[in-house]
Write an enzyme that holds these catalytic residues in place. Structure first.
Site, mmCIF file in Angstrom:
data_model
loop_
_atom_site.group_PDB
_atom_site.id
_atom_site.type_symbol
_atom_site.label_atom_id
_atom_site.label_comp_id
_atom_site.label_asym_id
_atom_site.label_seq_id
_atom_site.Cartn_x
_atom_site.Cartn_y
_atom_site.Cartn_z
ATOM 1 N N ASP A 189 0.822 -1.213 0.000
ATOM 2 C CA ASP A 189 0.000 0.000 0.000
ATOM 3 C C ASP A 189 0.852 1.258 0.000
ATOM 4 O O ASP A 189 0.381 2.337 0.349
ATOM 5 C CB ASP A 189 -0.937 0.005 1.210
ATOM 6 C CG ASP A 189 -0.180 0.016 2.521
ATOM 7 O OD1 ASP A 189 1.033 -0.293 2.515
ATOM 8 O OD2 ASP A 189 -0.789 0.335 3.558
ATOM 9 N N ASP A 267 6.922 -4.911 14.469
ATOM 10 C CA ASP A 267 7.477 -3.546 14.461
ATOM 11 C C ASP A 267 7.673 -2.993 15.868
ATOM 12 O O ASP A 267 8.662 -2.329 16.146
ATOM 13 C CB ASP A 267 6.696 -2.590 13.550
ATOM 14 C CG ASP A 267 5.201 -2.652 13.757
ATOM 15 O OD1 ASP A 267 4.722 -3.569 14.461
ATOM 16 O OD2 ASP A 267 4.496 -1.782 13.217
#
Ligand SMILES: *[C@@H]1O[C@H](CO)[C@@H](O)[C@H](O)[C@H]1NC(C)=O
Length: 423
Positions: A189, A267
């Site tokens: 994206d 993350d």
């Protein structure tokens, strides 16, 4: 001089290797079991591989550095031989084409920047789209589509488990199967800027040279239109925060992370002190990626409130023709801290009102977690922390641009490092 340094490194490696082999032998004598021997064998193989890689890396860095002394054009020639793959993560979004179109449009040379698309999810329409690019990209598919057992409370976060599994597999493929030394990671994206490749190419030598760096990121978390200096797209910074969203890492960092890669939330895991080990990333003033995806694992709220306002750089900056050595830790830290400390302290209210009758950067000081948050919120910055680090902070200081001046949101003089309890 360089010869002396190399012999020293080789000598150190030999001593380490000798010591480990000695202990391995002792252990073998004490407990002569087949399992143990297997383990020792693996250990030795690991050490040998690491040694070979370190040697290769040192050779490369020395090559790049010495060429730099010879001349700028030579250095650029040496960069032309570097191959940096772009690893694109895809799953079930056919809009991956928008990401691929821009990568292909802006990549200066397909041989130098091969695109690997790794697809999870087995979503046929998405595979079709990727395959339609033919030899412009290489498609690989994550083979393990088994259900991941998660606790009932975590059911709704299952997507994060799948993402972590996909990352672990695809990065192993890139570094251990395809054997690349470095890779740029992009998600399906993301749209990239015209100088995306130029940026990573130019910063790659820094990543090799400076052990206190562990990533180059294309992203500025505070990079909204009104908070960046649009007149200076060439500005780059160091940050203690891992920004992700279009980032480059080396094989040696992956070797370190791969063996303990988490099952989910990679993350935030990577931002923990035991992974980060005080290392920093380079980030730009103006982002070189922009996310266009609204439907994703981390729902649309964050996109509407924040991500969609991040400005994508549209001017090509010739980074490979610029001297970026100011970003190396020793130089940067000295200059950065001097600039921050020499900047006059201002109040948030004066800044907001534009009531400051001189030019140049100013400093807004925070002392507490709430102090940081209220200032950050008031100026439109991200006000959250990960492992105690505010987004884009370097040594506690968040640098941004506000009403035509650089502003440092900085901790007091007695700052002692990031506080893990700031969440
Ligand atoms: C990736 O490779 C590392 C090191 O060989 C290994 O420990 C890890 O299990 C692998 N991960 C995956 C997901 O295959």
């Amino acid at each position: 001089m360089r010869l002396k340094r190399s012999s020293l490194i080789v000598a150190i490696c030999l001593v380490i290797w000798g010591t480990l082999t000695y202990y391995a032998l002792i252990r073998r004598l004490e407990e002569p079991s087949a399992v143990l021997e297997l383990e020792i064998g693996r250990l030795e193989a690991g050490i040998n591989e690491q040694m070979a890689q370190n040697k290769e890396m040192i050779g490369k860095v020395q090559g790049i550095l010495s060429r730099k002394k010879i001349g700028e054009s030579e250095r650029q020639n040496s960069l032309k031989n570097v191959v940096i793959p772009v690893l694109v993560f895809a799953c079930n979004r056919v809009s991956v084409s928008r990401c691929l179109d821009k990568l292909i449009q802006y990549r200066p040379n397909p041989d130098q920047f091969p695109i690997i698309v790794s697809q999870d999810c087995n979503h046929a329409p998405t595979s079709d789209i990727i395959e339609s690019y033919g030899s412009q990209v290489t498609l690989i598919k994550q083979p393990d589509q088994s259900e991941i057992p998660v606790k009932p409370a975590e059911k709704k976060f299952k997507g994060y488990f799948k993402i972590a599994r996909h990352y672990g597999w695809a990065l192993n493929q890139t570094f251990f199967n395809f054997n690349f030394d470095v890779a740029i990671i992009v998600e399906d994206d993301l749209e990239v800027s015209p100088d995306f490749f130029e940026y990573f190419m130019a910063t790659y030598p820094l990543l090799l040279q400076d052990d206190s760096l562990w990533c180059i990121s294309a992203w500025n978390d505070n990079g909204k239109d009104g908070l960046v200096n649009s007149g200076q797209p060439e500005l780059l910074y160091r940050t203690d925060f891992f920004p992700g969203l279009g980032w480059m890492l080396t094989k040696s960092v992956w070797m370190e992370l791969s063996t303990k890669w988490p099952k989910a939330y990679w993350d935030d895991w990577i931002r923990q002190p035991i992974q980060r080990k005080d290392r920093a990333c380079i980030r730009p003033e103006i982002s070189r990626t922009k996310t266009f995806g609204k439907i994703g694992v981390s729902n649309g709220m964050y996109f509407d409130k924040h991500l969609k306002f991040i400005k994508l750089n549209d001017k090509f900056v010739p980074f490979t023709k610029m001297d970026l050595s100011y970003l190396l830790k020793e130089t940067y830290d000295k200059d950065f801290l001097r600039t921050v400390n020499q900047s006059p302290v201002e109040t948030f209210e004066n800044l907001k009102l534009g009531d400051i009758d001189r030019d140049g950067p100013v400093r807004i000081v925070y002392h507490t977690k709430d102090g940081f948050k209220s200032n950050a919120k008031g100026m439109g910055l991200m006000d959250d922390f990960r492992a105690g680090v505010p987004r884009m902070a370097y040594r506690g200081v968040v640098t941004f641009y506000y009403k035509k001046r650089t502003v440092f949101l900085a901790p007091g003089w007695n700052w002692k490092g990031y506080d893990l309890s700031w969440t």
